[in-house]
Design a protein around this motif. Structure first.
Motif, PDB file in Angstrom:
ATOM      1  N   LEU A 204       0.460 -18.310  93.168  1.00  0.00           N
ATOM      2  CA  LEU A 204       0.034 -19.024  92.819  1.00  0.00           C
ATOM      3  C   LEU A 204      -0.488 -19.506  93.798  1.00  0.00           C
ATOM      4  O   LEU A 204      -0.084 -19.622  94.784  1.00  0.00           O
ATOM      5  CB  LEU A 204       1.167 -20.164  92.722  1.00  0.00           C
ATOM      6  CG  LEU A 204       1.823 -19.962  91.123  1.00  0.00           C
ATOM      7  CD1 LEU A 204       3.678 -20.850  91.146  1.00  0.00           C
ATOM      8  CD2 LEU A 204       1.472 -19.979  89.727  1.00  0.00           C
ATOM      9  N   LYS A 205      -2.109 -19.727  94.612  1.00  0.00           N
ATOM     10  CA  LYS A 205      -2.806 -20.562  96.024  1.00  0.00           C
ATOM     11  C   LYS A 205      -3.347 -21.781  95.414  1.00  0.00           C
ATOM     12  O   LYS A 205      -3.660 -22.294  94.318  1.00  0.00           O
ATOM     13  CB  LYS A 205      -3.707 -18.912  95.987  1.00  0.00           C
ATOM     14  CG  LYS A 205      -2.922 -17.635  95.482  1.00  0.00           C
ATOM     15  CD  LYS A 205      -4.201 -16.919  95.892  1.00  0.00           C
ATOM     16  CE  LYS A 205      -4.605 -16.687  96.638  1.00  0.00           C
ATOM     17  NZ  LYS A 205      -3.949 -16.645  98.299  1.00  0.00           N
ATOM     18  N   PHE A 206      -3.342 -21.779  96.682  1.00  0.00           N
ATOM     19  CA  PHE A 206      -3.108 -23.192  97.128  1.00  0.00           C
ATOM     20  C   PHE A 206      -5.323 -23.486  98.002  1.00  0.00           C
ATOM     21  O   PHE A 206      -4.816 -22.355  98.422  1.00  0.00           O
ATOM     22  CB  PHE A 206      -2.716 -24.328  98.011  1.00  0.00           C
ATOM     23  CG  PHE A 206      -1.569 -24.637  97.283  1.00  0.00           C
ATOM     24  CD1 PHE A 206      -1.284 -25.462  95.886  1.00  0.00           C
ATOM     25  CD2 PHE A 206      -0.445 -23.375  96.942  1.00  0.00           C
ATOM     26  CE1 PHE A 206      -0.288 -25.372  95.275  1.00  0.00           C
ATOM     27  CE2 PHE A 206       0.831 -23.727  96.476  1.00  0.00           C
ATOM     28  CZ  PHE A 206       0.910 -25.407  95.194  1.00  0.00           C
ATOM     29  N   ARG A 207      -5.978 -24.406  97.542  1.00  0.00           N
ATOM     30  CA  ARG A 207      -7.114 -24.478  98.570  1.00  0.00           C
ATOM     31  C   ARG A 207      -6.690 -25.361  99.556  1.00  0.00           C
ATOM     32  O   ARG A 207      -7.468 -26.469  99.835  1.00  0.00           O
ATOM     33  CB  ARG A 207      -8.336 -25.147  97.867  1.00  0.00           C
ATOM     34  CG  ARG A 207      -8.444 -24.470  96.743  1.00  0.00           C
ATOM     35  CD  ARG A 207      -9.843 -24.883  95.862  1.00  0.00           C
ATOM     36  NE  ARG A 207      -9.960 -23.645  95.144  1.00  0.00           N
ATOM     37  CZ  ARG A 207     -10.723 -22.468  95.122  1.00  0.00           C
ATOM     38  NH1 ARG A 207     -10.812 -21.925  96.209  1.00  0.00           N
ATOM     39  NH2 ARG A 207     -11.317 -21.800  94.308  1.00  0.00           N
ATOM     40  N   GLU A 208      -5.695 -25.334 100.514  1.00  0.00           N
ATOM     41  CA  GLU A 208      -5.547 -25.810 101.421  1.00  0.00           C
ATOM     42  C   GLU A 208      -6.694 -26.582 102.490  1.00  0.00           C
ATOM     43  O   GLU A 208      -6.400 -27.819 103.178  1.00  0.00           O
ATOM     44  CB  GLU A 208      -4.592 -25.096 102.434  1.00  0.00           C
ATOM     45  CG  GLU A 208      -2.871 -24.585 102.222  1.00  0.00           C
ATOM     46  CD  GLU A 208      -3.406 -23.327 101.155  1.00  0.00           C
ATOM     47  OE1 GLU A 208      -2.635 -22.792 100.591  1.00  0.00           O
ATOM     48  OE2 GLU A 208      -4.551 -22.636 101.048  1.00  0.00           O
ATOM     49  N   GLU A 209      -7.450 -25.273 102.469  1.00  0.00           N
ATOM     50  CA  GLU A 209      -8.505 -26.006 103.503  1.00  0.00           C
ATOM     51  C   GLU A 209      -9.330 -27.230 102.924  1.00  0.00           C
ATOM     52  O   GLU A 209     -10.006 -27.157 103.516  1.00  0.00           O
ATOM     53  CB  GLU A 209     -10.317 -24.813 102.841  1.00  0.00           C
ATOM     54  CG  GLU A 209     -11.121 -24.436 101.731  1.00  0.00           C
ATOM     55  CD  GLU A 209      -9.960 -23.590 101.088  1.00  0.00           C
ATOM     56  OE1 GLU A 209     -10.541 -23.577 100.296  1.00  0.00           O
ATOM     57  OE2 GLU A 209      -8.620 -23.613 101.984  1.00  0.00           O
ATOM     58  N   GLN A 210      -8.781 -26.998 101.639  1.00  0.00           N
ATOM     59  CA  GLN A 210      -9.813 -28.375 101.275  1.00  0.00           C
ATOM     60  C   GLN A 210      -8.705 -30.149 101.159  1.00  0.00           C
ATOM     61  O   GLN A 210     -10.122 -31.417 101.971  1.00  0.00           O
ATOM     62  CB  GLN A 210     -10.450 -28.454  99.625  1.00  0.00           C
ATOM     63  CG  GLN A 210     -11.157 -27.934  98.941  1.00  0.00           C
ATOM     64  CD  GLN A 210     -10.855 -27.450  97.640  1.00  0.00           C
ATOM     65  OE1 GLN A 210     -10.495 -28.598  96.898  1.00  0.00           O
ATOM     66  NE2 GLN A 210     -12.368 -27.063  96.990  1.00  0.00           N
ATOM     67  N   GLY A 211      -8.176 -29.468 101.202  1.00  0.00           N
ATOM     68  CA  GLY A 211      -7.365 -31.033 102.292  1.00  0.00           C
ATOM     69  C   GLY A 211      -6.997 -31.030 103.585  1.00  0.00           C
ATOM     70  O   GLY A 211      -7.013 -32.529 103.514  1.00  0.00           O
ATOM     71  N   SER A 212      -7.046 -29.913 103.997  1.00  0.00           N
ATOM     72  CA  SER A 212      -7.153 -30.329 105.708  1.00  0.00           C
ATOM     73  C   SER A 212      -8.392 -30.907 106.247  1.00  0.00           C
ATOM     74  O   SER A 212      -9.038 -31.114 106.831  1.00  0.00           O
ATOM     75  CB  SER A 212      -7.391 -28.850 106.477  1.00  0.00           C
ATOM     76  OG  SER A 212      -5.346 -28.522 105.984  1.00  0.00           O
TER      77      SER A 212
END
Length: 345
Positions: free
Chosen positions: A144-152
């Motif tokens: 389960l992975k997130f695109r943290e860079e997009q929200g950041s």
């Protein structure tokens, strides 16, 4: 007989090791035939008001809506993590979840050892082969992975658009590739809307303890605020609680992470970059319950609602309408692929 004795010995060792593991709350859910789910928390444990609490909320929702029976385990030391996962697998849980990248190796090993048990890893760290190709997780393991860079990216743009000094900061927890994704996206968002802005970056440490050191977080934040920074985004677990203390003490602004952290410093939290850890945990439990579970990589970005920034009645007065409109425009452009946000430094 020798193999049987060895197997019994392994299980006894796991049970003994779990004597040093602190269970976090009682089992959740009703007794009966509900899906049995075991969850081992990350460093910081329950009450971090961030990453682990998000996983807890997702599991609580699954217990309430799906009738899942949840057992939570909060490890005390690093060596307890594998023991906690192993005990849950040996007890025949239908699904075992490790919360945090630090479980990657343990989950991979146990997935091979227990091929009939379903596993999931929040922020599971994918490996690559010598040719640079991503090595898929085992067939019974969901990453389960997130695109943290997009929200950041979005909160970086917000920081720059609201900064009066054109100096913004970033405080990371452990200096690792996962947190670099937050930093890279944040920096890209800042510079996209304000090329002349400067970004100060500091990390709390190089071990998992860097995620639970509020004193260090306050020290780093005060250093940045005193140098002219007026907005700081933290991606540091409970270390970030120190960043909020520094924001209150200096009258500056901070940006929370993983969950809506406005209550930690009302009036001083500009927004939070929320990761839908709760939604990801609930989703994988539901897949298991509906017999739709399969191994592989599950990614959650802006398009999937996996990351977002907080805009509500609490912080609306801190975000002018033109700034909000600009953020929504940027959000749509990222989702459409017109803006590609970097995930590495």
């Amino acid at each position: 007989m020798r193999k049987l004795l060895i197997a019994i010995g392994v299980l006894l060792a796991a049970h003994a090791a779990l004597l040093f593991v602190r269970p976090s709350g009682a089992d959740t859910g009703t007794e009966g035939d509900g899906l049995r789910v075991g969850i081992v928390f990350d460093v910081g444990g329950r009450g971090d008001k961030s990453f682990n609490d998000g996983a807890y909320l997702g599991a609580e929702r699954a217990a309430r809506e799906l009738g899942a029976q949840i057992r939570f385990v909060e490890p005390g030391e690093g060596s307890d993590r594998e023991a906690g996962l192993r005990l849950l697998a040996a007890q025949g849980m239908d699904l075992v979840i490790g919360v945090g990248f630090i479980f990657t190796d343990d989950l991979s090993g146990l997935a091979a050892e227990y091929p009939n048990t379903r596993f999931a890893g929040v922020d599971f760290s994918l490996k690559t082969d010598d040719a640079g190709n991503v090595v898929p997780p085992p067939a019974n393991l969901a990453a389960l992975k997130f695109r943290e860079e997009q929200g950041s990216f979005l909160v970086g743009a917000l920081a720059a658009l609201t900064s009066k000094t054109k100096r913004v900061g970033f405080v990371g927890g452990m200096d690792i590739p996962l947190i670099h994704k937050f930093e890279a996206g944040y920096r890209a968002g800042v510079l996209h809307v304000c090329p002349e802005c400067r970004v100060s970056v500091q990390y709390a440490g190089v071990t998992p303890e860097a995620f639970r050191n509020p004193g260090r977080g306050k020290e780093l934040a005060l250093s940045q605020y005193n140098s002219g920074v007026d907005v700081i985004f933290h991606a540091s677990g409970s270390t970030g609680l120190g960043v909020f203390e520094a924001a209150r003490a200096t009258g500056r602004l901070a940006i929370g992470v993983d969950a809506d952290q406005y209550p930690e410093a009302p009036g001083y939290v500009l927004t939070s970059m929320v990761k839908g850890v709760d939604n990801a945990v609930y989703d994988i439990i539901k897949r298991a319950k509906d017999n739709q579970f399969h191994g592989g990589v599950f990614e959650f970005g802006l398009r999937e609602g996996g990351v977002r920034y907080v805009y509500d009645e609490n912080n609306r007065k801190l975000i002018p309408d033109p700034v909000r409109a600009r953020l929504e425009q940027l959000r749509n452009e990222v989702i459409a692929g017109r803006i590609r946000v970097p995930s590495t430094r």
